[in-house]
Design a protein around this motif. Structure first.
Motif, PDB file in Angstrom:
ATOM      1  N   VAL A 189       2.950   6.359  -5.463  1.00  0.00           N
ATOM      2  CA  VAL A 189       2.635   6.575  -6.875  1.00  0.00           C
ATOM      3  C   VAL A 189       1.514   7.602  -7.038  1.00  0.00           C
ATOM      4  CG1 VAL A 189       1.633   5.482  -8.933  1.00  0.00           C
ATOM      5  CG2 VAL A 189       3.447   4.329  -7.661  1.00  0.00           C
ATOM      6  N   PHE A 190       0.497   7.529  -6.188  1.00  0.00           N
ATOM      7  CA  PHE A 190      -0.716   8.329  -6.407  1.00  0.00           C
ATOM      8  C   PHE A 190      -0.842   9.590  -5.563  1.00  0.00           C
ATOM      9  CE2 PHE A 190      -2.018   4.244  -8.157  1.00  0.00           C
ATOM     10  CZ  PHE A 190      -2.579   4.661  -9.356  1.00  0.00           C
ATOM     11  N   ILE A 231     -10.062  -1.190  -0.266  1.00  0.00           N
ATOM     12  CA  ILE A 231      -9.272  -1.751  -1.365  1.00  0.00           C
ATOM     13  C   ILE A 231      -9.750  -3.155  -1.746  1.00  0.00           C
ATOM     14  CG2 ILE A 231      -7.383  -2.774  -0.044  1.00  0.00           C
ATOM     15  CD1 ILE A 231      -5.592  -1.272  -2.281  1.00  0.00           C
ATOM     16  N   ILE A 239      -9.279   4.921  -7.853  1.00  0.00           N
ATOM     17  CA  ILE A 239      -8.821   5.798  -6.774  1.00  0.00           C
ATOM     18  C   ILE A 239      -9.283   7.239  -7.010  1.00  0.00           C
ATOM     19  CG2 ILE A 239      -6.518   6.353  -7.672  1.00  0.00           C
ATOM     20  CD1 ILE A 239      -5.464   6.050  -4.804  1.00  0.00           C
ATOM     21  N   PHE A 255       0.833  -1.201   0.000  1.00  0.00           N
ATOM     22  CA  PHE A 255       0.000   0.000   0.000  1.00  0.00           C
ATOM     23  C   PHE A 255       0.871   1.257   0.000  1.00  0.00           C
ATOM     24  CE2 PHE A 255      -2.676   3.320   1.815  1.00  0.00           C
ATOM     25  CZ  PHE A 255      -3.782   3.229   0.975  1.00  0.00           C
ATOM     26  N   TYR A 312     -12.122  -3.181  -4.735  1.00  0.00           N
ATOM     27  CA  TYR A 312     -11.646  -2.861  -6.079  1.00  0.00           C
ATOM     28  C   TYR A 312     -11.687  -4.103  -6.964  1.00  0.00           C
ATOM     29  CZ  TYR A 312      -8.430  -2.092  -9.915  1.00  0.00           C
ATOM     30  OH  TYR A 312      -7.865  -2.046 -11.156  1.00  0.00           O
ATOM     31  N   PHE A 340      -7.015   0.800 -11.745  1.00  0.00           N
ATOM     32  CA  PHE A 340      -6.873   1.234 -10.361  1.00  0.00           C
ATOM     33  C   PHE A 340      -6.853   2.756 -10.269  1.00  0.00           C
ATOM     34  CE2 PHE A 340      -4.606   2.270  -6.453  1.00  0.00           C
ATOM     35  CZ  PHE A 340      -5.356   1.548  -5.544  1.00  0.00           C
ATOM     36  N   SER A 341      -6.202   3.419 -11.231  1.00  0.00           N
ATOM     37  CA  SER A 341      -6.148   4.886 -11.193  1.00  0.00           C
ATOM     38  C   SER A 341      -7.559   5.475 -11.324  1.00  0.00           C
ATOM     39  CB  SER A 341      -5.224   5.439 -12.272  1.00  0.00           C
ATOM     40  OG  SER A 341      -5.664   5.082 -13.552  1.00  0.00           O
ATOM     41  N   LYS A 399       3.621   1.688  -1.517  1.00  0.00           N
ATOM     42  CA  LYS A 399       4.045   1.927  -2.899  1.00  0.00           C
ATOM     43  C   LYS A 399       2.916   2.568  -3.702  1.00  0.00           C
ATOM     44  CE  LYS A 399       7.575  -1.609  -3.019  1.00  0.00           C
ATOM     45  NZ  LYS A 399       8.042  -2.870  -3.570  1.00  0.00           N
ATOM     46  N   LEU A 400       1.687   2.095  -3.500  1.00  0.00           N
ATOM     47  CA  LEU A 400       0.536   2.724  -4.166  1.00  0.00           C
ATOM     48  C   LEU A 400       0.400   4.183  -3.727  1.00  0.00           C
ATOM     49  CD1 LEU A 400      -2.187  -0.063  -3.941  1.00  0.00           C
ATOM     50  CD2 LEU A 400      -1.027   0.756  -5.993  1.00  0.00           C
ATOM     51  N   TYR A 401       0.586   4.407  -2.447  1.00  0.00           N
ATOM     52  CA  TYR A 401       0.520   5.771  -1.914  1.00  0.00           C
ATOM     53  C   TYR A 401       1.557   6.652  -2.606  1.00  0.00           C
ATOM     54  CZ  TYR A 401       0.832   9.670   1.351  1.00  0.00           C
ATOM     55  OH  TYR A 401       0.854  10.919   1.894  1.00  0.00           O
TER      56      TYR A 401
END
Length: 166
Positions: free
Chosen positions: A8-9, A41, A55, A2, A44, A51-52, A4-6
């Motif tokens: 990125v976004f 999550i 979110i 998570f 999803y 995913f983008s 890493k997702l944070y």
């Protein structure tokens, strides 16, 4: 995973939220968005949308809730403060090179909210029409029409400010 997702976004979500709400509330709302993403999550579904898109749909819904829950309807929704380019994890330093952020924000705040969303998604975040259509729950055809109208409205506002090189 998570975190890493944070990473990125976070900047994309922050920039989306920053252009939609009062600057003082942007960071708190971004925290709330990522908390909602963390909590949901498991809901999803990769086959339904990217995913983008998912979110940003969460972010869009929380911005709508922000305005619904706002008790003070007379506040200035968007200040003209420029977001800090020195934010941690900021991979994009100069997205709006051709147009000063201050002027863009000033013009954006004068057009309809759905037009603001379309312009931010398309030209700041560079989403495809298909992704934007998923986020806004519209067909791609109607999205293209709205995009054309949004650009016309933005051009009109920029001309009123004194920017007429478009």
């Amino acid at each position: 995973a998570f975190s890493k997702l944070y990473d990125v976004f976070v900047d994309y979500i922050y920039k989306y939220v920053y252009y939609r709400v009062k600057s003082a509330d942007a960071e708190d709302l971004v925290v709330t968005i990522f908390l909602k993403v963390w909590e949901n999550i498991h809901k999803y579904k990769a086959k339904k949308c990217s995913f983008s898109s998912w979110i940003f749909k969460v972010a869009h819904n929380l911005v709508v809730d922000y305005y619904r829950n706002s008790k003070d309807k007379n506040f200035d929704e968007l200040s003209i403060d420029v977001p800090s380019q020195n934010r941690e994890h900021n991979p994009i330093k100069n997205i709006e090179k051709g147009l000063d952020q201050k002027i863009l924000k000033q013009a954006l705040r004068k057009i309809k909210k759905n037009y603001q969303d379309i312009i931010i998604y398309k030209f700041i975040h560079e989403f495809t029409n298909a992704e934007i259509a998923q986020i806004l729950k519209k067909s791609e055809g109607s999205l293209r029409i709205l995009q054309h109208r949004a650009l016309k409205a933005l051009k009109r506002e920029l001309e009123e400010i004194g920017i007429d090189d478009m």
